[in-house]
Scaffold this motif. Structure first.
Motif: not given
Length: 289
Positions: A202-203, A205-207, A209-210, A213, A255, A261, A265
């Motif tokens: 989860v960490i 995947l957020e990285a 996305r950053m 973006e 998922q 969540r 990405p």
């Protein structure tokens, strides 16, 4: 002669199915602690590659003074092959094939058919359900998850994943194995992603996305976690080490079981499609060439 004595609690005869980077690391860890280790691969070429991988790693451990032993003695306790029947005398076999459900089920069944009734079987799965795998076996009480971490010899963690039917005896044995290998056991009950993969993915995947973006570069995002939160490596560099294809497979599974969540990405899907799989491919979120 070797000065390596088998620590109390370590099985004397260990088998590993799969001699890739993870399987070789598992074999290495047991071998340098004094166990007799057998690695089984899909063909002779892969088996010999596994032998070279393990022996090279052991040689480096000796050179660095990590273990006080003779390489020839170590090599004499390492066997490789392609025949599952060779697992017959093993006290413990760890399955370390790729994270594919059908492959794992088929492999575990073939191993279990050949093991003694009191022998133990473990999967090195990083995310697949241990309870689900256990349902495919005839002796689920003798089965559990042993999730090792790369690089296995240097890592101090083993995630011990207990299924609903894992025997209390095996649960206790697994903690002793971890201690004998010089590692710490984190014991979790079976759940999607266990503890480590669920949090780590989860960490990561957020990285991703950053990066997608344009929030920051991969290097700066990793440095924020290394310097600010004391991560030994950042989530993106860790993803490169694990393999982007492996991370994608785990994310897709999480998922499907835990919800959106864990949706991968697009940047991850695109990199995998281009073959940018991380360190093993020479490039991922970083250049490893």
């Amino acid at each position: 002669m070797s000065n390596t004595a088998i620590p109390t609690g370590l099985p004397a005869k260990v088998g590993v199915l799969g001699g890739g980077r993870m399987g070789a690391g598992i074999a290495h860890s047991f071998l340098i602690k004094g166990a007799d280790v057998l690695v089984v691969e899909r063909d002779e070429q892969s088996a010999e590659a596994a032998r070279e991988r393990v022996e090279s790693a052991v040689a480096k451990s000796i050179e660095r003074g990590v273990v006080d032993a003779n390489l020839d003695d170590m090599a004499s306790r390492l066997a490789v092959g392609v025949d599952y029947d060779a697992f017959t005398d093993r006290q413990l076999v760890v399955e370390a094939v790729p994270e594919n459900w059908d492959l794992k089920v088929t492999s575990l069944r073939r191993i279990e058919e050949r093991l003694a009734p009191d022998a133990f079987l473990a999967s090195n799965t990083s995310s697949l359900t241990v309870n689900g795998l256990a349902k495919e076996l005839t002796r689920p009480g003798n089965f559990l998850g042993l999730h090792f971490f790369n690089p296995v010899p240097a890592s101090t963690l083993i995630e011990v994943v207990l299924g609903n039917q894992t025997s209390p005896e095996l649960a206790a044995e697994a903690k002793r194995w971890a201690a004998a290998l010089g590692k710490t056991a984190v014991v979790v009950n079976d759940a999607p992603g266990f503890a480590s993969s669920r949090l780590g993915v989860v960490i990561a995947l957020e990285a991703m996305r950053m990066v997608e973006e344009g929030v920051a570069s991969a290097e700066d995002i990793d440095n924020a976690m290394v310097l600010g939160y004391k991560h030994p490596t950042g989530p993106l560099r860790t993803t490169d080490i694990v393999g982007l294809d492996v991370r994608l497979g785990i994310a897709e599974y999480l998922q499907s079981t835990l919800g959106d969540r864990f949706t991968p990405p697009q940047i991850l899907r695109d990199k995998v499609a281009r073959g940018e799989l991380g360190r093993k491919a020479g490039t991922g979120f970083f250049d490893w060439s």
